[in-house]
Design a protein around this motif. Structure first.
Motif, short mmCIF file in Angstrom:
data_model
loop_
_atom_site.label_atom_id
_atom_site.label_comp_id
_atom_site.label_asym_id
_atom_site.label_seq_id
_atom_site.Cartn_x
_atom_site.Cartn_y
_atom_site.Cartn_z
N ALA A 146 0.97 -0.77 -0.14
CA ALA A 146 -0.34 -0.25 -0.08
C ALA A 146 1.10 1.31 -0.30
CB ALA A 146 -1.05 -0.20 1.13
N GLY A 147 1.60 0.91 -0.34
CA GLY A 147 3.21 2.70 -0.12
C GLY A 147 2.54 3.50 -1.34
N GLY A 148 1.80 4.92 -1.14
CA GLY A 148 1.73 5.86 -1.58
C GLY A 148 0.22 5.89 -2.60
N ARG A 149 -0.29 4.69 -1.68
CA ARG A 149 -2.31 4.06 -1.59
C ARG A 149 -3.01 4.49 -0.11
NH1 ARG A 149 -1.99 -0.69 -5.25
NH2 ARG A 149 -4.45 0.50 -6.34
N GLN A 150 -3.93 4.64 -1.06
CA GLN A 150 -4.96 4.63 0.69
C GLN A 150 -5.20 2.97 0.63
OE1 GLN A 150 -8.80 6.75 -1.61
NE2 GLN A 150 -7.42 8.29 -1.53
N VAL A 151 -5.15 3.33 2.45
CA VAL A 151 -6.41 2.19 2.57
C VAL A 151 -7.30 2.58 4.08
CG1 VAL A 151 -5.89 0.45 4.45
CG2 VAL A 151 -3.66 0.86 3.28
N PRO A 152 -8.20 2.29 3.79
CA PRO A 152 -9.39 2.15 4.74
C PRO A 152 -9.64 0.96 6.37
CG PRO A 152 -10.50 1.61 2.66
CD PRO A 152 -8.96 1.24 2.05
N VAL A 153 -9.85 2.27 6.77
CA VAL A 153 -9.47 1.79 8.15
C VAL A 153 -11.16 2.57 9.16
CG1 VAL A 153 -8.63 1.17 10.27
CG2 VAL A 153 -6.73 1.42 8.66
N SER A 154 -11.51 1.17 10.16
CA SER A 154 -12.48 1.81 10.47
C SER A 154 -11.82 2.42 11.80
CB SER A 154 -13.81 0.41 11.40
OG SER A 154 -14.11 1.43 12.07
N ARG A 155 -12.61 3.88 11.78
CA ARG A 155 -12.52 4.66 13.15
C ARG A 155 -12.27 4.08 14.58
NH1 ARG A 155 -14.99 8.09 10.06
NH2 ARG A 155 -13.97 10.33 9.06
N SER A 156 -13.55 3.00 14.51
CA SER A 156 -13.49 2.21 15.69
C SER A 156 -12.00 1.43 16.18
CB SER A 156 -14.72 1.15 15.92
OG SER A 156 -14.28 0.79 14.49
N GLU A 157 -10.97 1.09 14.62
CA GLU A 157 -9.64 0.14 14.75
C GLU A 157 -8.93 1.12 15.11
OE1 GLU A 157 -11.05 -3.00 11.79
OE2 GLU A 157 -12.92 -2.63 13.49
N LEU A 158 -8.80 2.43 15.13
CA LEU A 158 -7.61 3.33 15.22
C LEU A 158 -6.78 3.56 16.27
CD1 LEU A 158 -7.99 6.09 13.37
CD2 LEU A 158 -7.63 4.27 12.19
N ILE A 159 -6.03 2.06 16.19
CA ILE A 159 -5.66 1.36 18.39
C ILE A 159 -4.51 2.44 18.64
CG2 ILE A 159 -7.10 -0.26 17.74
CD1 ILE A 159 -3.78 -1.67 17.44
N GLU A 160 -3.80 2.23 19.91
CA GLU A 160 -3.69 2.64 20.39
C GLU A 160 -2.14 1.57 21.59
OE1 GLU A 160 -0.56 5.80 23.10
OE2 GLU A 160 -2.71 6.79 21.75
N ILE A 161 -1.44 1.08 21.74
CA ILE A 161 -0.83 0.63 22.70
C ILE A 161 0.41 1.09 23.12
CG2 ILE A 161 -2.07 -1.83 21.12
CD1 ILE A 161 1.22 -2.63 20.25
N GLY A 162 0.76 -0.14 24.14
CA GLY A 162 1.54 0.37 24.60
C GLY A 162 2.87 0.74 24.07
N GLY A 163 3.90 1.63 24.80
CA GLY A 163 5.03 2.15 23.94
C GLY A 163 4.31 2.70 22.64
N SER A 164 3.87 3.71 23.12
CA SER A 164 3.43 4.89 22.47
C SER A 164 2.90 3.96 20.32
CB SER A 164 4.70 6.43 22.25
OG SER A 164 4.13 6.68 23.06
N TYR A 165 2.76 3.11 20.46
CA TYR A 165 2.43 2.56 19.28
C TYR A 165 1.26 2.48 18.85
CZ TYR A 165 1.18 -0.69 15.61
OH TYR A 165 0.64 -1.61 15.02
N ARG A 166 0.96 3.99 17.75
CA ARG A 166 0.13 4.86 17.56
C ARG A 166 -0.31 4.07 15.52
NH1 ARG A 166 -1.73 10.97 19.45
NH2 ARG A 166 -2.45 9.80 21.66
N LEU A 167 -1.57 3.15 15.38
CA LEU A 167 -1.68 3.47 13.66
C LEU A 167 -1.98 3.90 13.07
CD1 LEU A 167 -2.32 0.23 12.04
CD2 LEU A 167 -4.99 1.15 12.31
N PRO A 168 -1.91 4.99 13.05
CA PRO A 168 -1.77 6.20 12.21
C PRO A 168 -0.85 6.30 12.13
CG PRO A 168 -3.89 5.93 13.77
CD PRO A 168 -3.10 5.31 15.08
N GLU A 169 -0.07 6.74 13.23
CA GLU A 169 1.43 7.16 12.73
C GLU A 169 2.39 5.47 12.16
OE1 GLU A 169 2.43 7.86 16.88
OE2 GLU A 169 1.54 10.05 16.60
N LEU A 170 1.82 4.92 12.60
CA LEU A 170 2.31 3.61 11.58
C LEU A 170 2.39 3.42 10.31
CD1 LEU A 170 3.49 -0.15 13.05
CD2 LEU A 170 2.09 0.14 10.15
N MET A 171 1.25 3.95 9.99
CA MET A 171 0.82 4.03 8.46
C MET A 171 1.41 5.29 7.63
SD MET A 171 -3.39 2.68 8.54
CE MET A 171 -3.47 2.89 7.01
#
Length: 442
Positions: A146-171
């Motif tokens: 998906a590099g440079g392209r769009q990826v739909p994700v549910s707002r209810s699944e934009l997770i943050e877990i321990g160690g400041s891992y946030r899905l939007p930032e990883l994406m």
């Protein structure tokens, strides 16, 4: 004003050096302590240096006794390895191995080929790929597909877990472009369908392994999303997170435990149509830290060929240990893995162990009903009931003294009591735990 004299760095370092830390490190610490004392014009440098070295030594990795009742304690290394995994990893680490050598022909071979075959077998997938952790697995997947392209994700699944891992930032780091769909509590397949464009690379569904949304809520199912993805020719990627291989838990004595309710199984996720399923090797799977990707061969092959795959690959000893863990599932021996063995401990046996430890320690303690937890962001809100040791009085002092024991003991402070849960203590450590409690409660 007369300048205070301090011992030479070498003389003080020699007096403090006992072989437990490298001499060069002792010299560095002593030099820093003396320099600070000169700047402040005072202080007992011998005592200060000894304290600094003792504190530094406490930061080295050591084995601890986990008496918290958290089976997958992130701060304590998550899942303990079983004996076969330990021996397999140590054997490979102690010498050379066929990490990337095909012994049949003597040529260079693919890394972890046997492990990939095993993982495909136990999950029912066409192919598998192992990397260093699950965040690495998702990063590689997004970069490759998906590099440079769009990826739909549910707002209810934009997770943050321990160690400041946030899905939007990883994406964002992967180069994929996040498209939020649905709402916090309700996301339907139609929301994903409306988000589809010619720039959509894949559909991503993420299991919220460290929280739950209850009440007026709805989510698109894997079969629904699989049908949508298939109709458009794009893959469906499911980040399952914790790594429960099979919802039926066939290695468990009796029906699946109630605390696993709503935890998705990898086998069932593959059967439901996910093209790629990502999960951790060191959570409910019960092995060493790893990110495991299983699914359709064409998509796994694309991940394997991507340049980033080398950056997140697994090392030889860890792969060997993970092989032993996976073979436990393939042979129907998963109940022997430390995580599952601890989770299934008989309450009567636990209570008897507590009585023996209290008696050996010679301390005042009560046996109360407690609740262990899976931990590591797995199965949020789930508890495993069982007896615990409860100690009153100088709770904070006893807690700190236990941390100074050899080996250190980590217990749990709760509602003015110190709770010691033997579910997460290996039986051979009961005697060491008793001695630590005796010293700490004096």
């Amino acid at each position: 004003m007369e300048q205070r004299r301090y011992p030479s760095v070498d003389r003080l370092a020699n007096s403090l050096y006992d072989g437990s830390l490298p001499r060069s490190l002792v010299i560095q610490v002593v030099r820093e302590v003396i320099a600070e004392a000169r700047e402040r014009s005072g202080g007992d440098v011998t005592k200060s240096a000894a304290r600094a070295l003792a504190e530094l030594s406490r930061h080295r990795a050591v084995r601890v006794i986990n008496a918290t009742g958290v089976l997958l304690h992130t701060n304590l290394g998550r899942a303990p390895w079983d004996g076969r995994s330990v021996r397999a990893g140590a054997k490979v680490a102690a010498g050379y191995s066929n990490t990337e050598l095909d012994l049949a022909g003597g040529n260079r071979g693919g890394r972890a080929g046997y492990l990939h075959r095993l993982l495909a077998l136990v999950t029912g997938a066409e192919a598998a790929l192992v990397v260093n952790n699950n965040a690495g697995a998702l990063l590689l997947t997004l970069m490759a597909l998906a590099g440079g392209r769009q990826v739909p994700v549910s707002r209810s699944e934009l997770i943050e877990i321990g160690g400041s891992y946030r899905l939007p930032e990883l994406m964002a780091a992967s180069g994929a472009r996040l498209v939020e769909v649905g709402t916090t509590n309700r996301t339907r397949t139609a929301d994903y369908r409306r988000a589809l464009t010619s720039e959509t690379a894949l559909l991503l569904k993420v299991h919220p392994s460290n929280y739950r949304i209850v009440g007026f809520s709805e989510e698109a199912t894997l079969p629904e999303l699989s049908s949508l993805a298939s109709s458009t020719g794009i893959p469906l990627v499911f980040d399952a997170g914790s790594g429960l291989i099979d919802e039926r838990v066939p290695w468990w004595s009796g029906p699946p435990p109630s605390w696993l309710t709503d935890e998705p199984g990898v086998v069932q996720s593959v059967q439901a149509g996910a093209d790629l399923v990502l999960f951790s090797g060191d959570k409910l799977f019960g092995g060493p830290q790893a990110g495991i990707i299983v699914g359709r061969a064409e998509w796994v092959s694309r991940l394997r060929r991507h340049p980033a795959a080398r950056a997140v690959r697994i090392d030889g000893p860890t792969a060997a240990a993970l092989v032993a863990t996976t073979e436990a599932y393939a042979d129907g021996r998963a109940a022997e893995l430390p995580f599952w063995r601890m989770a299934g401990l008989d309450q009567g046996i636990l209570e008897e162990r507590i009585r023996r430890v209290v008696e050996t320690a010679g301390i005042e303690a009560a046996i109360e009903e407690g609740a262990a937890t899976p931990g590591a962001g797995s199965v949020p809100g789930a508890v495993i009931p069982g007896p615990v040791m409860a100690i009153g009085g100088r709770v904070d002092e006893v807690y700190q003294r236990l941390l100074q024991a050899n080996p250190p003991v980590v217990a749990r402070r709760e509602r003015g009591r110190l709770r010691v849960d033997l579910r997460t203590v290996a039986p051979p450590d009961d005697q060491a735990l008793a001695m630590a409690l005796r010293a700490a409660c004096r």
